[in-house]
Design a protein around this motif. Structure first.
Motif, PDB file in Angstrom:
ATOM      1  N   ARG A   1      -6.367  -2.688  -8.847  1.00 60.00           N
ATOM      2  CA  ARG A   1      -7.064  -3.792  -9.062  1.00 60.00           C
ATOM      3  C   ARG A   1      -6.471  -4.985  -9.973  1.00 60.00           C
ATOM      4  O   ARG A   1      -6.652  -6.249  -9.489  1.00 60.00           O
ATOM      5  CB  ARG A   1      -8.322  -3.505  -9.985  1.00 60.00           C
ATOM      6  CG  ARG A   1      -9.533  -2.839  -8.797  1.00 60.00           C
ATOM      7  CD  ARG A   1     -10.718  -2.790  -9.562  1.00 60.00           C
ATOM      8  NE  ARG A   1     -10.885  -1.986 -10.722  1.00 60.00           N
ATOM      9  CZ  ARG A   1     -11.062  -0.501 -10.906  1.00 60.00           C
ATOM     10  NH1 ARG A   1     -11.090   0.100  -9.802  1.00 60.00           N
ATOM     11  NH2 ARG A   1     -10.980   0.010 -11.994  1.00 60.00           N
TER      12      ARG A   1
ATOM     13  N   SER B   1      -2.944   3.978 -10.103  1.00 58.72           N
ATOM     14  CA  SER B   1      -4.645   4.234 -10.300  1.00 58.72           C
ATOM     15  C   SER B   1      -5.196   2.962  -9.665  1.00 58.72           C
ATOM     16  O   SER B   1      -4.596   1.883  -9.382  1.00 58.72           O
ATOM     17  CB  SER B   1      -4.839   4.247 -11.810  1.00 58.72           C
ATOM     18  OG  SER B   1      -4.426   3.133 -12.478  1.00 58.72           O
ATOM     19  N   ASP B   2      -6.470   3.228  -9.591  1.00 53.79           N
ATOM     20  CA  ASP B   2      -7.337   2.177  -8.915  1.00 53.79           C
ATOM     21  C   ASP B   2      -7.336   0.821  -9.884  1.00 53.79           C
ATOM     22  O   ASP B   2      -7.422  -0.212  -9.350  1.00 53.79           O
ATOM     23  CB  ASP B   2      -8.924   2.785  -8.688  1.00 53.79           C
ATOM     24  CG  ASP B   2      -8.953   3.647  -7.562  1.00 53.79           C
ATOM     25  OD1 ASP B   2      -7.997   3.825  -6.925  1.00 53.79           O
ATOM     26  OD2 ASP B   2      -9.909   4.437  -7.668  1.00 53.79           O
ATOM     27  N   SER B   3      -7.302   1.092 -11.138  1.00 52.23           N
ATOM     28  CA  SER B   3      -7.203  -0.008 -12.083  1.00 52.23           C
ATOM     29  C   SER B   3      -6.174  -0.670 -12.245  1.00 52.23           C
ATOM     30  O   SER B   3      -5.979  -1.787 -12.055  1.00 52.23           O
ATOM     31  CB  SER B   3      -7.659   0.784 -13.592  1.00 52.23           C
ATOM     32  OG  SER B   3      -6.594   1.507 -13.999  1.00 52.23           O
TER      33      SER B   3
ATOM     34  N   ASN C   1       1.039  -1.188   0.043  1.00 51.81           N
ATOM     35  CA  ASN C   1       0.014   0.000  -0.092  1.00 51.81           C
ATOM     36  C   ASN C   1       0.621   1.232   0.069  1.00 51.81           C
ATOM     37  O   ASN C   1       0.599   2.368  -0.828  1.00 51.81           O
ATOM     38  CB  ASN C   1      -1.014  -0.002   1.241  1.00 51.81           C
ATOM     39  CG  ASN C   1      -1.985  -1.122   1.189  1.00 51.81           C
ATOM     40  OD1 ASN C   1      -2.380  -1.259  -0.089  1.00 51.81           O
ATOM     41  ND2 ASN C   1      -2.131  -1.647   2.239  1.00 51.81           N
TER      42      ASN C   1
END
Length: 322
Positions: free
Chosen positions: A315, A310-312, A301
């Motif tokens: 993921r 990015s969030d993508s 993290n």
């Protein structure tokens, strides 16, 4: 005699059982835990390396293949590494696993840096390299090994381009090996004092948005690193090499101090030495005064935040483990 043999056998079984249990506990922790390695050296392959030489007739490809498999086995979803231009390009084009870039400077007399086509690049050359290619990082810095301070004019283009392109830079920020242990033929001007993070202040004054991370926190220059991190919130650190080669009673108090000063959320995972990923994972995991959440932050993290993933991207990293 039989009783002594039995005692030894029982002791061995106890140690083995304890070790097995510890590994099983670590494996359970790592099950869905992505890891970012912030310090990986990109170099040529070596024909005498028994770990990977059998994997491909091309020794460079063999080393790359082994590194990829070792990372996958240990849940590493992203690795930042630097090397000479030829091999930095090779790793950058291999997989999305690597964010590669140049070490700076490389040194023509150093075996590990070969082929060092050019020790220092100009601003225009660096701009072309980072514009045209898919390089995403810079470092490890080697100016202390070369024997120059970070304010040397030949390094100016690197700072300028790094800030312009928002490139994360890995800075060697520990004194390193004693002068007498360094190969004088390879590094005749080696000066460990140039790794003192205090010397970065004029650079940061001129380029205040540089995204630096200090390598080998926990050693001799820990206080200087801590002070610099307090002054610049974008500066993070990692504890590779120091945590593997120095006694724990030397480096661990400095890591505890990092957390007590409220900067523990800027500590990131790194391995540095080839083939030591698992060992470095164990070092972080075995800091029993860290909570499980803090360990997960160190493994992934904190680096994800530092690198502004990015969030993508996050993921996608987590999806790789399923």
């Amino acid at each position: 005699m039989k009783k002594e043999i039995l005692k030894i056998a029982l002791l061995f079984l106890s140690i083995t059982s304890s070790s097995t249990f510890a590994q099983e506990t670590l494996d359970a922790f790592l099950k869905d835990q992505p890891i970012i390695d912030m310090h990986f050296h990109i170099t040529k392959g070596y024909g005498d390396n028994e770990i990977y030489r059998h994997l491909n007739v091309d020794i460079d490809s063999a080393k790359l293949y082994w590194a990829i498999e070792d990372y996958k086995k240990n849940n590493v979803v992203l690795a930042l590494g630097g090397g000479p231009l030829k091999y930095a390009k090779m790793y950058a084009g291999a997989e999305r696993l690597f964010w590669s870039g140049l070490i700076f400077p490389c040194t023509k007399t150093v075996e590990q840096d070969k082929p060092c086509e050019k020790e220092f690049y100009s601003e225009s050359e660096l701009r072309e390299i980072y514009q045209r290619g898919n390089f995403k990082s810079l470092g490890e810095s080697m100016f202390n090994y070369y024997g120059i301070p970070p304010a040397d004019k030949r390094l100016e283009p690197y700072w300028k381009i790094a800030m312009e392109y928002d490139i994360p830079i890995g800075i060697h920020a520990d004194s390193g090996p004693p002068v007498e242990r360094v190969n004088k033929e390879e590094r005749p001007n080696y000066n460990p004092t140039y790794a003192n993070p205090e010397l970065l202040k004029p650079i940061l004054k001129k380029y205040p948005k540089l995204k630096l991370y200090l390598m080998h926190y926990g050693g001799e220059y820990s206080d200087q690193s801590l002070n610099l991190m307090k002054e610049y919130p974008q500066i993070y650190c990692e504890i590779s090499a120091v945590s593997m080669f120095l006694p724990k009673e030397v480096w661990e108090p400095n890591v505890k101090k990092l957390f007590s000063e409220g900067l523990g959320d800027r500590l990131m995972f790194a391995s540095d030495y080839f083939g030591t990923v698992r060992k470095n994972i164990e070092i972080i995991y075995n800091l029993d005064w860290l909570s499980e959440e803090q360990k997960r932050d160190v493994f992934y993290n904190n680096a994800a935040r530092f690198l502004e993933l990015s969030d993508s991207e996050i993921r996608e990293h987590r999806k790789k483990l399923n």
